[in-house]
Design a protein around this motif. Structure first.
Motif, PDB file in Angstrom:
ATOM      1  N   CYS A  95      79.919  31.347  -0.119  1.00  0.00           N
ATOM      2  CA  CYS A  95      79.557  31.550   1.289  1.00  0.00           C
ATOM      3  C   CYS A  95      78.048  31.318   1.414  1.00  0.00           C
ATOM      4  O   CYS A  95      77.260  32.253   1.501  1.00  0.00           O
ATOM      5  CB  CYS A  95      79.945  32.967   1.700  1.00  0.00           C
ATOM      6  N   ARG A  97      77.964  29.299   8.601  1.00  0.00           N
ATOM      7  CA  ARG A  97      78.252  29.363  10.041  1.00  0.00           C
ATOM      8  C   ARG A  97      78.571  27.980  10.593  1.00  0.00           C
ATOM      9  O   ARG A  97      79.591  27.773  11.265  1.00  0.00           O
ATOM     10  CB  ARG A  97      77.067  29.968  10.794  1.00  0.00           C
ATOM     11  N   ASP A 117      76.139  37.189   5.946  1.00  0.00           N
ATOM     12  CA  ASP A 117      75.943  37.920   7.204  1.00  0.00           C
ATOM     13  C   ASP A 117      76.687  37.273   8.368  1.00  0.00           C
ATOM     14  O   ASP A 117      76.923  37.916   9.391  1.00  0.00           O
ATOM     15  CB  ASP A 117      74.449  38.013   7.524  1.00  0.00           C
ATOM     16  N   ASP A 118      77.076  36.017   8.207  1.00  0.00           N
ATOM     17  CA  ASP A 118      77.715  35.297   9.306  1.00  0.00           C
ATOM     18  C   ASP A 118      79.231  35.446   9.338  1.00  0.00           C
ATOM     19  O   ASP A 118      79.908  34.752  10.118  1.00  0.00           O
ATOM     20  CB  ASP A 118      77.353  33.809   9.240  1.00  0.00           C
ATOM     21  N   ILE A 119      79.771  36.352   8.536  1.00  0.00           N
ATOM     22  CA  ILE A 119      81.214  36.594   8.622  1.00  0.00           C
ATOM     23  C   ILE A 119      81.550  37.584   9.747  1.00  0.00           C
ATOM     24  O   ILE A 119      82.724  37.837  10.016  1.00  0.00           O
ATOM     25  CB  ILE A 119      81.806  37.115   7.293  1.00  0.00           C
ATOM     26  N   ARG A 120      80.528  38.105  10.434  1.00  0.00           N
ATOM     27  CA  ARG A 120      80.766  39.128  11.466  1.00  0.00           C
ATOM     28  C   ARG A 120      81.789  38.713  12.528  1.00  0.00           C
ATOM     29  O   ARG A 120      82.693  39.486  12.843  1.00  0.00           O
ATOM     30  CB  ARG A 120      79.446  39.522  12.124  1.00  0.00           C
ATOM     31  N   ASN A 153      85.225  38.993  11.134  1.00  0.00           N
ATOM     32  CA  ASN A 153      85.677  40.383  11.129  1.00  0.00           C
ATOM     33  C   ASN A 153      86.278  40.756  12.482  1.00  0.00           C
ATOM     34  O   ASN A 153      87.326  41.405  12.559  1.00  0.00           O
ATOM     35  CB  ASN A 153      84.511  41.342  10.840  1.00  0.00           C
ATOM     36  N   ILE A 156      74.979  46.065   4.818  1.00  0.00           N
ATOM     37  CA  ILE A 156      76.423  45.850   4.914  1.00  0.00           C
ATOM     38  C   ILE A 156      77.187  46.975   4.209  1.00  0.00           C
ATOM     39  O   ILE A 156      78.307  47.320   4.592  1.00  0.00           O
ATOM     40  CB  ILE A 156      76.806  44.481   4.307  1.00  0.00           C
ATOM     41  N   SER A 169      78.416  42.826   8.996  1.00  0.00           N
ATOM     42  CA  SER A 169      79.576  42.253   8.320  1.00  0.00           C
ATOM     43  C   SER A 169      80.342  43.357   7.605  1.00  0.00           C
ATOM     44  O   SER A 169      79.757  44.311   7.088  1.00  0.00           O
ATOM     45  CB  SER A 169      79.123  41.203   7.313  1.00  0.00           C
ATOM     46  N   LYS A 170      81.640  43.237   7.579  1.00  0.00           N
ATOM     47  CA  LYS A 170      82.492  44.243   6.938  1.00  0.00           C
ATOM     48  C   LYS A 170      83.274  43.580   5.801  1.00  0.00           C
ATOM     49  O   LYS A 170      84.020  42.633   6.017  1.00  0.00           O
ATOM     50  CB  LYS A 170      83.434  44.874   7.960  1.00  0.00           C
ATOM     51  N   ILE A 171      83.049  44.119   4.600  1.00  0.00           N
ATOM     52  CA  ILE A 171      83.681  43.542   3.416  1.00  0.00           C
ATOM     53  C   ILE A 171      84.262  44.648   2.544  1.00  0.00           C
ATOM     54  O   ILE A 171      83.884  45.820   2.666  1.00  0.00           O
ATOM     55  CB  ILE A 171      82.678  42.709   2.586  1.00  0.00           C
TER      56      ILE A 171
END
Length: 256
Positions: A51, A56, A84-87, A90, A116, A126-128
Motif C-alpha cells: 500500500c 489513493r 492513511d488513504d484506506i479511510r 473503511n 491509527i 484508518s481502521k485496521i
C-alpha cells in the motif's frame, strides 16, 4: 483470478521529479510507473499487496472501492506510505481492514502511523486489524483462501513474497532462499522484480539475476516489476526478453 498491476516502478516512480533521462521524458504510457503494488480479485474478494504512497490514485484510476485484506512485503515507504488513504474504504465496507505482515513490519506501522492504533479513536482515522506472520512457515487462511508467505531477502533485510494458488508475487528481492525456490517450482504465473540491466545493486536483482531465478523456478509465465528508469524503454526491453517473460506495466491486467 484477476490480477491488476496498480504500479510497477521503484521507490521514486517514473518519471522521477526533475529528471531529464530519456525514459522519464517518454510519451509512452507504459514508461510511466507508479510505486509497485498489485490487486488480486477472486470470487468478489479484493486482496492488495503493498500500500504505497500512490495508493489513493491507483484505486481511483482502476475504480476499486473495497479491500478484503492487505499483505505487506516490508516496511519501506514505497510499500506502506499510502496506509492513511484506506479511510474511505473503511467507510465503504464499514469495518477494519486486516493487514498481514512480519512482526517487525507491524511495529514499524505502529511507529509511523501511531494515531491509527489509538484505542479510543475520536477522529476519522484508518481502521485496521493486524496479523503477524512470523510463526507461519507454511500457509495461513484469509477469506477461506490459502496464502503462502514466501521468505525473501532485500539486502540484509528479510521480507515476504506471497503465493495464492498458482500465482506468486515477489518484489524488492536481492536473493531468494533455496526453500522458497522449491515452493515455487512449476508455478503458473510469477511476478518478480528487476531493477536494471547491468549495474549491480545490493538490494534488488539486475536482469541476469532475475533471469537466473526464472530458470530455476520455471514458471509458465513471468512478469517483471519494480522497474527503474535506467532499465530502458518498455517497448525496446520487451523485445529482448526470453519467451514467456514479459515486462509488466501500470494497469496491466492478467488472469490465472
Amino acid at each position: 483470478m484477476k490480477i491488476t498491476f496498480l504500479g510497477t516502478g521503484t521507490s521514486q516512480g517514473i518519471p522521477i521529479i526533475g529528471s531529464r533521462h530519456p525514459v522519464c521524458l517518454s510519451k509512452n504510457s507504459k514508461d510511466k510507473r507508479l510505486r509497485s503494488s498489485i490487486l488480486i480479485e477472486k470470487d468478489e474478494k479484493n486482496f492488495l499487496i503493498d500500500c504505497g504512497p500512490d495508493f489513493r490514485y491507483q484505486m481511483l484510476r482502476n475504480n476499486y472501492k473495497k479491500l478484503n485484506a492487505i499483505f505487506m512485503t516490508h516496511e519501506h515507504q514505497d510499500h506502506i506510505g499510502g496506509l492513511d488513504d484506506i479511510r474511505p474504504i473503511n467507510s465503504n465496507i464499514n469495518k477494519p481492514i486486516p493487514i498481514y505482515g512480519l512482526r517487525r513490519v507491524v511495529e514499524s506501522l505502529k511507529k509511523r502511523f501511531s494515531y491509527i492504533f489509538l484505542e479510543n479513536q475520536k477522529s476519522n482515522f484508518s481502521k485496521i486489524s493486524v496479523h503477524e506472520l512470523d510463526d507461519y512457515t507454511n500457509f495461513f487462511f484469509v477469506e477461506n483462501y490459502k496464502i503462502y508467505p514466501l521468505s525473501i531477502w532485500h539486502g540484509h533485510l528479510p521480507i515476504l513474497g506471497f503465493r495464492i494458488e498458482n500465482f506468486a508475487y515477489i518484489t524488492d528481492a536481492s536473493s531468494i532462499p533455496v526453500k522458497t525456490i522449491q515452493q515455487l517450482k512449476g508455478i503458473n504465473i510469477l511476478v518478480l522484480n528487476v531493477l536494471r540491466k547491468i549495474e549491480k545493486n545490493p538490494f534488488s536483482f539486475m536482469l541476469s539475476e532475475t533471469l537466473n531465478i526464472i530458470q530455476q523456478i520455471r514458471p509458465q509465465k513471468t512478469y517483471l516489476t519494480h522497474i527503474s528508469h535506467t532499465f530502458g524503454f518498455h517497448e525496446e526491453i520487451e523485445t529482448q526478453l526470453p519467451k514467456n517473460v514479459y515486462l509488466a506495466y501500470d494497469r496491466l491486467i492478467i488472469y490465472e
